[in-house]
Structures are given as structure tokens and as C-alpha cells.
Design an enzyme around this catalytic site. Structure first.
Site, PDB file in Angstrom:
ATOM      1  N   ARG A 122       1.037  -1.451  -0.268  1.00 39.75           N
ATOM      2  CA  ARG A 122      -0.512   0.021  -0.046  1.00 39.75           C
ATOM      3  C   ARG A 122       1.363   1.524  -0.197  1.00 39.75           C
ATOM      4  O   ARG A 122       1.166   1.507   0.791  1.00 39.75           O
ATOM      5  CB  ARG A 122      -1.288  -0.133   1.157  1.00 39.75           C
ATOM      6  CG  ARG A 122      -1.640  -1.446   1.212  1.00 39.75           C
ATOM      7  CD  ARG A 122      -2.669  -0.248   2.242  1.00 39.75           C
ATOM      8  NE  ARG A 122      -4.028  -0.457   1.074  1.00 39.75           N
ATOM      9  CZ  ARG A 122      -5.140  -0.719   1.892  1.00 39.75           C
ATOM     10  NH1 ARG A 122      -5.901  -0.376   3.209  1.00 39.75           N
ATOM     11  NH2 ARG A 122      -6.340   0.005   0.663  1.00 39.75           N
ATOM     12  N   GLN A 127      -0.223   2.548  -6.229  1.00 36.90           N
ATOM     13  CA  GLN A 127      -1.440   2.860  -6.265  1.00 36.90           C
ATOM     14  C   GLN A 127      -2.354   2.438  -7.503  1.00 36.90           C
ATOM     15  O   GLN A 127      -3.342   1.671  -7.182  1.00 36.90           O
ATOM     16  CB  GLN A 127      -1.753   3.774  -6.379  1.00 36.90           C
ATOM     17  CG  GLN A 127      -1.918   4.452  -4.910  1.00 36.90           C
ATOM     18  CD  GLN A 127      -2.676   5.750  -4.523  1.00 36.90           C
ATOM     19  OE1 GLN A 127      -1.759   6.810  -4.888  1.00 36.90           O
ATOM     20  NE2 GLN A 127      -3.462   6.296  -3.328  1.00 36.90           N
ATOM     21  N   ASP A 130      -3.569  -1.811  -7.180  1.00 39.33           N
ATOM     22  CA  ASP A 130      -4.092  -1.703  -5.636  1.00 39.33           C
ATOM     23  C   ASP A 130      -5.410  -2.274  -6.215  1.00 39.33           C
ATOM     24  O   ASP A 130      -6.616  -1.834  -6.352  1.00 39.33           O
ATOM     25  CB  ASP A 130      -4.601  -0.697  -4.908  1.00 39.33           C
ATOM     26  CG  ASP A 130      -5.186  -0.863  -3.370  1.00 39.33           C
ATOM     27  OD1 ASP A 130      -5.301  -1.893  -3.828  1.00 39.33           O
ATOM     28  OD2 ASP A 130      -4.688   0.076  -2.969  1.00 39.33           O
ATOM     29  N   SER A 133      -8.310  -2.053  -3.816  1.00 41.17           N
ATOM     30  CA  SER A 133      -9.190  -1.090  -3.845  1.00 41.17           C
ATOM     31  C   SER A 133     -10.272  -0.667  -5.083  1.00 41.17           C
ATOM     32  O   SER A 133     -11.035  -0.389  -5.063  1.00 41.17           O
ATOM     33  CB  SER A 133      -8.332   0.055  -3.942  1.00 41.17           C
ATOM     34  OG  SER A 133      -7.478   0.822  -2.392  1.00 41.17           O
ATOM     35  N   TYR A 228      -4.433  -0.249   7.459  1.00 40.76           N
ATOM     36  CA  TYR A 228      -6.438  -1.636   7.503  1.00 40.76           C
ATOM     37  C   TYR A 228      -6.215  -1.205   9.347  1.00 40.76           C
ATOM     38  O   TYR A 228      -4.904  -0.896  10.009  1.00 40.76           O
ATOM     39  CB  TYR A 228      -5.932  -3.180   7.501  1.00 40.76           C
ATOM     40  CG  TYR A 228      -5.405  -3.686   5.886  1.00 40.76           C
ATOM     41  CD1 TYR A 228      -6.432  -3.384   5.175  1.00 40.76           C
ATOM     42  CD2 TYR A 228      -3.760  -3.547   5.701  1.00 40.76           C
ATOM     43  CE1 TYR A 228      -6.320  -3.462   3.852  1.00 40.76           C
ATOM     44  CE2 TYR A 228      -3.713  -3.715   4.155  1.00 40.76           C
ATOM     45  CZ  TYR A 228      -4.641  -4.203   3.358  1.00 40.76           C
ATOM     46  OH  TYR A 228      -4.862  -4.258   1.891  1.00 40.76           O
TER      47      TYR A 228
END
Length: 384
Positions: A122, A127, A130, A133, A228
Site C-alpha cells: 500500500r 496505487q 491496488d 481497492s 488497515y
């Protein structure tokens, strides 16, 4: 290098790992792309579209898996598929490695170099890769539509000839990607929204979307590695439940999204809380597959409990296969950009993303957290 797009065989799975646009870009880079016949059909990408992108459609599953240097998937890797992977090959997909470490061990036994999309670091650099997500975004959006369809009320405030109708009150529990999308979607539909998360830094994000943040003061660390939410102590859980009870009772719909990787989902909505909700109220539990955030949830079912409709959907991203496939495809494509050099597979394990996402290589489980999960699983089995 030969890359194979496998057809998903899990029941109810409608997504595909790479869409034709992504396949075309790989072909231009000199990668030979193979696609299993019908792989994109359920997400509305035809074999013809893949052929026009320069991919080769392969009808025989064994031939496809046997020829490929790299196999990409999105749905769960089934046991039968593990044995179809060419020994020494590469696999990329969702593997649930902390929840199912035994599968990673079987891949290691076949000397597969396995990359789990759940383990992408992360970081800002990662990004674009990911996938958790990108798929959670779809789930958060769809959860609100399910709640709106099931609720026997309007979401927005309406002024009509028959009088003013008050807006629905929506509570979103868990402010990760799914939760933020749920807040934004519920607000677009005109609901009054409040949200809860144990991580205090999410307060600004909630408020920026026009929702009210429920502040539960906790005297312990609430953020785990990777950003998280951390599992709370029993005392903190009890305090949280006491604060949330009145908010749940006043809500027309609750969207629950809190999950801890590799563990049973935390219980946020007790039966006692549900009993205080109005008849006709709705709970949509996105953590259903991990045991649920609500004590009344049954995975894959709609349960009526004291007049409250508790919905436990499974694999919500698959219910929107076009955009779920397109976004996942971009995630995988971004990862492949790090792996392919001069038309050849070039795995640089000095790269933190490649090293972080890799869970098996050289015949061994390469990720310490997965090794720990396997050891914990073995100790439970031995204790019985």
C-alpha cells in the site's frame, strides 16, 4: 513470453482478468497473449474482440495452461487449476494467502512463482496496482444500490403535494475504500449519512463527503501495518458497541464493510442492536464471506430478523463485471509493466512491489506472514 487469460470457473464469477484493450497493449509490447475461449463472455468481452486485439483464442483449457509462461486470473484459484499450471510457471491473481495459506503451499510445491494481488504494497508507487481497492470501490457502490432497492422508503428528501418526505438515515461502518464509496453513493442518492471507523484519521475523509463521523474514543492503537484497521481488545470492542447501539437503532439502512485480512470479520452489529432497528430497516453486510460484521448475517442469503432485512452478498464486484474487469485489468497490466522487459519475463525481486506481492518462489512460501498463517493453521489442526 506467453501470457494466458484463464476462463473463470468459480460459480457466479462473471469477471475476466484482462480485457481486450489491455491484451492489445501487451501484444504491442511483444507479449504473446492467449485467451481461453469464452473467458470474457460473462463480462461482455467477446472472443472476436480479443482476436481483434491480437490475442490467440485457445479452446482447450489444458493447452492454454500448459503453454503459458504466465497465467492471470481474478476469481479464486480452484484446486483443479493448481495442477494445470505448468511447473515452474508464474501465476498472478487473488489467492487469499492469509486466509488460505495451504493453497500457497501447494503452489510452492509445484515450483510456481505466485503473485497475490491482495499483497500489493500500500504505497503511492503501487496505487495503480491496488486491486483490493479497485474491487472494493465497486462493492461499496453496489451495496448502497442493494440497500436502496430493499428499503421500503425513499433515500432522498422529497417535497410533494402529499407533504414532505424525510430522507433516509444511512450508517456506514468501516471507512476503507468500500466505505468511502458507499458514503459518496448514499449521499448522491440524497440520504443523510453518518459513518464509523476505529481509525481516527478517517474522520476528515468522512466529513469531506458530507457525512457525519461517529467519534468513539479508544485508548489503544487502531491502525495496523499497511493502513488497515487493527483488531481491537475485547474492552475496546465492548465500548464501541455501546456507543454504536443508538446509532444503529436510529438507522434505516446499515452498510457494514469492516474486514481484517486473513481473519474473521469483526462483529460490529449485535443481535441486540438489530432488535432495536425499525421494521423494514436494511443491513447490507459486505463482510459476509468472512463471517459478517453483523451477528445475523448468513453469507449469500437475505435473512429477515425481527422485521429487519439482513443481506449478506457474496462477490459483489462480480455483479458489475464490465467495470470490475476493466479496473482489475489495469491493476494487473500495471504490475506486468514491472515484470516484462524486452518481450521477456524479468522478475526483479529487489523491487519492493514484486517482492511484496510474491507469496511463493523457488519451491517455498516466500512471504513471512503467509508462513505464519500456515503454521497457525497447522497448530489448530494438530490441537484437534
Amino acid at each position: 513470453m506467453k501470457l494466458a487469460i484463464a476462463k473463470e470457473i468459480e460459480a457466479g464469477e462473471r469477471r475476466v482478468a484482462l480485457v481486450p484493450d489491455a491484451a492489445a497493449k501487451l501484444v504491442k509490447q511483444g507479449v504473446e497473449v492467449l485467451v481461453e475461449a469464452g473467458a470474457g463472455a460473462k463480462s461482455f468481452f467477446s472472443d472476436l474482440a480479443y482476436e481483434e486485439a491480437g490475442a490467440r483464442v485457445v479452446a482447450d483449457t489444458a493447452t492454454l495452461w500448459g503453454e503459458a509462461d504466465v497465467v492471470v486470473k481474478i476469481g479464486n484459484l480452484e484446486e483443479s487449476e493448481v495442477h494445470q499450471l505448468r511447473e515452474g510457471g508464474v501465476f498472478i491473481g487473488f489467492l487469499n494467502p492469509l486466509g488460505n495459506p495451504a493453497l500457497v503451499q501447494r503452489l510452492a510445491d509445484r515450483k510456481i512463482t505466485a503473485f497475490s494481488m491482495e499483497m500489493i504494497p500500500r504505497t503511492s508507487r503501487a496505487q495503480s496496482m491496488d486491486a483490493l481497492s479497485s474491487q472494493a470501490n465497486v462493492a461499496g457502490y453496489k451495496a448502497v444500490l442493494i440497500a436502496a432497492a430493499a428499503l421500503p422508503k425513499y433515500f432522498p428528501m422529497l417535497t410533494t403535494a402529499a407533504g414532505t418526505i424525510r430522507p433516509a438515515k444511512i450508517l456506514v461502518m468501516g471507512v476503507g475504500v468500500a466505505g468511502l464509496q458507499a458514503i459518496a453513493t448514499a449521499r448522491r442518492l440524497g440520504a443523510v449519512v453518518e459513518a464509523f471507523d476505529i481509525r481516527p484519521e478517517t474522520k476528515e475523509q468522512v466529513q469531506s463527503l458530507g457525512a457525519k463521523f461517529i467519534d468513539v474514543e479508544l485508548k489503544e492503537e487502531t491502525v495496523a501495518a499497511g493502513g488497515y484497521a487493527k483488531e481491537l481488545s475485547e474492552a475496546a470492542k465492548e465500548h464501541t458497541r455501546q456507543v454504536l447501539t443508538q446509532h444503529v437503532g436510529a438507522s434505516d439502512a446499515v452498510i457494514a464493510t469492516a474486514q481484517v485480512p486473513g481473519r474473521k470479520a469483526p462483529i460490529l452489529v449485535t443481535r441486540e442492536m438489530v432488535s432495536q432497528m425499525k421494521p423494514g430497516a436494511v443491513i447490507v453486510d459486505l463482510a459476509a464471506e468472512q463471517g459478517g460484521n453483523c451477528e445475523c448475517t448468513e453469507a449469500g442469503k437475505d435473512v429477515e430478523w425481527n422485521g429487519v432485512n439482513v443481506i449478506g452478498p457474496i462477490n459483489l464486484p462480480s455483479s458489475m463485471p464490465v467495470h470490475a474487469s476493466e479496473t482489475y485489468s489495469k491493476n494487473v497490466s500495471a504490475l506486468l509493466q514491472l515484470m516484462v522487459k524486452d518481450r521477456e519475463l524479468n522478475l526483479n525481486f529487489e523491487d519492493d512491489i514484486i517482492a511484496g506481492a510474491c507469496v511463493a518462489r523457488d519451491g517455498e512460501i516466500s512471504n513471512q506472514r503467509v508462513r505464519d498463517a500456515l503454521a497457525a493453521e497447522a497448530s489448530v489442526v494438530n490441537s484437534h
